[in-house]
Design an enzyme around this catalytic site. Structure first.
Site, PDB file in Angstrom:
ATOM      1  N   ASP A 214      48.135  35.495  78.438  1.00  0.00           N
ATOM      2  CA  ASP A 214      48.163  36.686  77.582  1.00  0.00           C
ATOM      3  C   ASP A 214      49.468  36.770  76.798  1.00  0.00           C
ATOM      4  O   ASP A 214      50.239  37.710  76.924  1.00  0.00           O
ATOM      5  CB  ASP A 214      47.991  37.932  78.461  1.00  0.00           C
ATOM      6  CG  ASP A 214      47.825  39.198  77.636  1.00  0.00           C
ATOM      7  OD1 ASP A 214      47.205  39.123  76.576  1.00  0.00           O
ATOM      8  OD2 ASP A 214      48.339  40.251  78.055  1.00  0.00           O
TER       9      ASP A 214
ATOM     10  N   LYS B 115      55.617  49.771  86.760  1.00  0.00           N
ATOM     11  CA  LYS B 115      54.226  49.332  86.815  1.00  0.00           C
ATOM     12  C   LYS B 115      53.769  49.385  88.262  1.00  0.00           C
ATOM     13  O   LYS B 115      54.254  48.624  89.101  1.00  0.00           O
ATOM     14  CB  LYS B 115      54.090  47.922  86.257  1.00  0.00           C
ATOM     15  CG  LYS B 115      54.554  47.840  84.821  1.00  0.00           C
ATOM     16  CD  LYS B 115      54.766  46.429  84.398  1.00  0.00           C
ATOM     17  CE  LYS B 115      55.635  46.394  83.152  1.00  0.00           C
ATOM     18  NZ  LYS B 115      55.939  45.028  82.747  1.00  0.00           N
TER      19      LYS B 115
ATOM     20  N   GLU C  81      46.724  43.721  85.427  1.00  0.00           N
ATOM     21  CA  GLU C  81      48.039  43.105  85.486  1.00  0.00           C
ATOM     22  C   GLU C  81      48.691  43.437  86.822  1.00  0.00           C
ATOM     23  O   GLU C  81      48.330  44.407  87.474  1.00  0.00           O
ATOM     24  CB  GLU C  81      48.887  43.568  84.301  1.00  0.00           C
ATOM     25  CG  GLU C  81      48.280  43.128  82.977  1.00  0.00           C
ATOM     26  CD  GLU C  81      49.187  43.414  81.812  1.00  0.00           C
ATOM     27  OE1 GLU C  81      50.251  44.032  82.012  1.00  0.00           O
ATOM     28  OE2 GLU C  81      48.835  43.037  80.678  1.00  0.00           O
TER      29      GLU C  81
ATOM     30  N   ALA D  33      61.378  47.411  85.379  1.00  0.00           N
ATOM     31  CA  ALA D  33      62.027  46.502  84.436  1.00  0.00           C
ATOM     32  C   ALA D  33      63.016  47.288  83.586  1.00  0.00           C
ATOM     33  O   ALA D  33      62.650  48.288  82.957  1.00  0.00           O
ATOM     34  CB  ALA D  33      60.988  45.821  83.542  1.00  0.00           C
ATOM     35  N   ALA D  34      64.254  46.849  83.570  1.00  0.00           N
ATOM     36  CA  ALA D  34      65.290  47.534  82.791  1.00  0.00           C
ATOM     37  C   ALA D  34      64.932  47.511  81.312  1.00  0.00           C
ATOM     38  O   ALA D  34      64.486  46.481  80.783  1.00  0.00           O
ATOM     39  CB  ALA D  34      66.641  46.870  83.020  1.00  0.00           C
TER      40      ALA D  34
ATOM     41  N   GLN E 251      46.565  49.543  80.056  1.00  0.00           N
ATOM     42  CA  GLN E 251      46.739  49.969  81.438  1.00  0.00           C
ATOM     43  C   GLN E 251      47.950  50.883  81.564  1.00  0.00           C
ATOM     44  O   GLN E 251      48.846  50.872  80.718  1.00  0.00           O
ATOM     45  CB  GLN E 251      46.873  48.750  82.351  1.00  0.00           C
ATOM     46  CG  GLN E 251      45.649  47.831  82.252  1.00  0.00           C
ATOM     47  CD  GLN E 251      45.739  46.612  83.143  1.00  0.00           C
ATOM     48  OE1 GLN E 251      46.343  46.643  84.199  1.00  0.00           O
ATOM     49  NE2 GLN E 251      45.112  45.521  82.717  1.00  0.00           N
TER      50      GLN E 251
ATOM     51  N   ASP F 101      56.592  41.282  79.079  1.00  0.00           N
ATOM     52  CA  ASP F 101      55.194  41.507  79.440  1.00  0.00           C
ATOM     53  C   ASP F 101      54.567  40.295  80.126  1.00  0.00           C
ATOM     54  O   ASP F 101      53.795  39.548  79.534  1.00  0.00           O
ATOM     55  CB  ASP F 101      54.373  41.892  78.208  1.00  0.00           C
ATOM     56  CG  ASP F 101      54.962  43.093  77.509  1.00  0.00           C
ATOM     57  OD1 ASP F 101      55.272  44.076  78.194  1.00  0.00           O
ATOM     58  OD2 ASP F 101      55.127  43.037  76.277  1.00  0.00           O
TER      59      ASP F 101
END
Length: 573
Positions: free
Chosen positions: A444, A271, A292, A375-376, A255, A464
Site C-alpha cells: 500500500d 493507532k 492496518e 508515531a511522533a 480507518q 504510513d
C-alpha cells in the site's frame, strides 16, 4: 368548508411535529451540559474512576465526563487546533492506519515461551532503545548483535558538512514560530511541574526545548534523525510516559486514528490495536481492504533504523487507558458519543471514518486497556512544507484493472526520463523504499512525501506502514518489480543488505533484539521475523540477476549528494 378545516388541521399537525423534532434536537444537544450541571449539584464523589469496573462507570458516565471537563468546559464545537499532520492529502487512503487487537493472556504465555523472562508482560516497564555507542543493550544471550551492527564501519560514516540550506530549521530564527517555544512560558514535565531551567530573562536554549521540538530541529536533507542522537531515546520515552491532555480524531483515511496531545505540547498519531499478532491477512483480501496493524508501525520504525535509512518518524507502543486517556480528555463530541459498554462489560468506541467505524468494528478494551502505536508528528506543514508525489509504481486500487507498470516491461525506461527521476537521487530513494516495503510485505505505497525545502535532493519520508507484516507465509514478489525493472541500487544500501544477510548479524535476530526495547514486546511473532530473512535473500537474488545482466558498475551506484553528480564514498547519506 370541510376541505378548509381539514387543511387547517393538517397545518397544525405539521407544526406540532416540527416543534417536537426541534425540542428533541435541543435536548440531545444539551444532554452533556445537563449531565455536567447535575454532577456539580450532587457534589458527591462517584467512587474510584479507575478502569477496572466499566459496569460501574456506565452508571455515572455523564458525571465522570463532566468532572474531567470541569476546568476547560464542554465546547459547542470541536475547536482543537491540529498543529501538525502526517500528510497534506488527508483524503488519500494512504493516511489510513492499521488497528489490531490481541488477547493478553494468550500473548503473555506465548511471549514467555518465545522470549523468556526478558520479554515480560505487556504492562511491564521495559527499557527503550538505548544509545548504541555506549548505552545499555537488549537482554540477549551473548554479545549484542545490534550494538555490533551499529559499530560496523557502514554505520559510522559521517554526513557531509551541513549548511543552513541542508537543515530544515534555523534555531535562531525559525523556532520562534513554534507555539510556546520561546518566551517565559515553561514546558511541563511528566509530573505536571514546570521546568526550572529557564533564565529569568525568558531566553531559552535548544537544550531546554522539549524532545519533540529537538527532534524537529535535527531534521536535515539526509535524515530525520542521526544514528546516535540521545534525543531519539528521550522522545520514544515521552511517547510512552507523557500524560495525554487532549484527543481528537484525524480526518481522512479509511480507518480510525487519533491525534494525541501531551502535556509538553507534543503530538503523536495513535493507532489502536484490532488484530492479534498471529492473525494473517486472508489470501483473498485485496491490499486496500485489509485492516492496518499497529504493531506494523512499530516494527517498521525499527526495520528502517536497522537498514540505516532513518526515514520513519519515531514510533513506540503504548498501553492506553481508554477511559482516562481518551474518553475523559477528548473535546471531540463525535468521538465521545461513540463510546459504549459492550455486553462483555468492556469499554468500547468506534469513532468516525470512511470504513470500519461502526459498532461491528468497535475497538474494545480489557476492560478499558488497549494497545496502540504512537508515531511522533513531523513539523507543522505551515512551518515545513512537504510535497506529495504519486508513486510511479502505484497499484491500480481496482479489483480488475492493472497498472501500467504491471503490463509494460520497459516501464522503468519511461520513468527514468521523467522528472524528478531523470536526475538526482530520487530513483535511488524509490529503490530503497521498494526494498523496505518488500521486507515488510507492504503493498500500500501509492504516494510518498518529501520536504519541499530540499527539492529533489533529499530522502523520501517512509510514512504510513500499517499494512506491512500482514502475511508471513507469502512473499508478494510484485512489490519488487521496480527493482527488477530498473536494476539500480545505492552502493551503501547494497553493502548493508549483504551485511544483514550474514549469520553473525542476521536481520531477524537484529529485529528481535531491537523490538525487545518496546513496551509492547513481543511486537512480531517468529514467522514474521523469519520471513524477513527469506525476503532479504530474494532481494539479493534479484540484484545478483541485475548485476549478471547489466554488470556491477551499471547496477550499483555511488551515493549522490547536492545539486551535482559528485560521487561519495560508499555508505554516505
Amino acid at each position: 368548508m370541510i376541505k378548509m378545516i381539514l387543511f387547517r388541521k393538517f397545518r397544525v399537525l405539521i407544526l406540532m411535529v416540527f416543534l417536537v423534532a426541534c425540542t428533541m434536537h435541543i435536548m440531545i444537544d444539551l444532554l452533556p451540559k445537563l449531565e455536567k450541571r447535575g454532577a456539580g449539584a450532587d457534589g458527591v464523589d462517584g467512587g474510584c474512576q479507575c478502569a477496572h469496573h466499566p459496569g460501574a462507570q456506565s452508571q455515572g458516565w455523564g458525571k465522570q465526563r463532566a468532572r474531567s471537563a470541569a476546568d476547560a468546559g464542554w465546547p459547542n464545537k470541536h475547536t482543537l487546533r491540529i498543529l501538525q499532520d502526517f500528510s497534506n492529502e488527508p483524503s488519500s487512503n494512504l493516511t489510513s492506519h492499521s488497528l489490531e487487537k490481541i488477547t493478553a493472556a494468550a500473548d503473555g504465555a506465548e511471549s514467555r515461551r518465545r522470549s523468556g523472562p526478558s520479554a515480560g508482560r505487556t504492562g511491564d516497564h521495559k527499557p527503550l532503545i538505548r544509545d548504541t555507542s555506549g548505552g545499555r543493550t537488549a537482554p540477549v544471550r551473548g554479545a549484542s548483535r545490534l550494538s555490533a551492527l551499529f559499530q560496523h564501519p557502514f554505520y559510522k560514516l559521517d554526513l557531509p558538512p551541513l549548511t543552513e540550506e541542508d537543515t530544515l530549521f534555523n534555531v535562531n530564527t525559525d523556532i520562534r514560530f513554534y507555539p510556546r517555544a520561546t518566551g517565559n512560558q515553561g514546558w511541563h514535565d511528566e509530573e505536571g511541574n514546570e521546568e526550572e531551567d529557564f533564565s529569568p530573562t525568558g531566553e531559552v536554549t535548544a537544550e531546554s526545548y522539549p524532545n519533540w521540538l529537538r527532534f524537529h530541529i535535527g531534521i536535515n536533507r539526509y535524515e530525520l534523525y542521526s544514528r546516535h542522537d540521545p534525543v531519539l531515546d528521550a522522545l520514544l520515552k515521552d511517547l510512552v510516559t507523557q500524560r495525554v491532555t487532549s484527543v481528537a480524531m484525524k480526518s481522512g483515511g479509511t480507518q480510525l486514528k487519533l491525534i494525541m496531545t501531551f502535556q509538553n505540547y507534543g503530538q503523536a498519531l495513535f493507532k489502536p490495536m484490532k488484530q492479534t499478532r498471529e492473525q494473517e491477512t486472508p489470501p483473498d483480501f485485496f491490499y486496500f481492504s485489509d485492516f492496518e496493524r499497529h504493531n506494523a508501525e512499530i516494527a517498521a520504525f525499527h526495520l528502517d533504523r536497522i537498514l540505516d535509512f532513518r526515514r520513519v518518524p519515531p514510533v513506540a507502543g503504548r498501553l492506553v487507558n481508554m477511559t482516562r486517556e481518551i474518553r475523559d480528555v477528548t473535546r471531540d463530541k463525535k468521538l465521545w458519543r461513540t463510546f459504549f459498554i459492550s455486553p462483555a462489560n468492556n469499554v468500547c468506541f468506534y469513532g468516525e471514518c470512511s470504513y470500519y467505524c461502526s459498532t461491528e468494528h468497535a475497538l474494545c478494551g480489557k476492560p478499558d486497556q488497549i494497545e496502540g502505536s504512537l508515531a511522533a508528528f513531523l513539523p507543522d506543514l505551515n512551518l515545513a512544507k512537504r510535497k506529495t508525489w504519486r508513486n510511479p509504481w502505484r497499484r491500480s486500487y481496482h479489483k480488475r484493472k492493472k497498472a501500467e507498470w504491471e503490463v509494460d516491461p520497459d516501464y522503468c525506461d519511461e520513468v527514468k526520463q521523467t522528472p524528478p527521476y531523470d536526475r538526482g537521487t530520487r530513483l535511488l530513494d524509490v529503490m530503497d523504499m521498494t526494498i523496505f516495503d518488500f521486507l515488510m510485505g507492504n503493498m500500500d505505497r501509492h504516494h510518498y512525501e518529501t520536504f519541499e525545502k530540499f527539492g529533489n535532493y533529499t530522502f523520501i519520508i517512509h510514512l504510513d506502514n500499517g499494512r506491512g507484516f500482514g502475511k508471513h507465509s507469502h512473499d508478494e514478489l510484485s512489490i519488487l518489480v521496480p527493482l527488477s525493472q530498473c536494476c539500480r541500487v545505492r552502493k551503501s544500501t547494497y553493502l548493508r543488505l549483504q551485511l544483514l544477510a550474514k549469520e553473525e548479524y542476521q536481520l531477524s535476530s537484529l529485529m528481535e533484539e531491537s523490538l525487545l526495547r518496546d513496551r509492547l514486546s513481543p511486537v512480531l511473532i517468529k514467522p514474521h521475523l523469519q520471513a524477513m530473512d527469506r525476503r532479504l535473500r530474494l532481494v539479493l537474488r534479484v540484484l545478483a540477476g541485475c548485476v549478471e545482466k547489466e554488470s556491477y558498475v551499471n547496477v550499483v551506484e555511488e551515493d549522490l549528494v547536492g545539486d551535482t553528480a559528485t560521487h561519495r564514498s560508499p555508505g554516505h547519506r
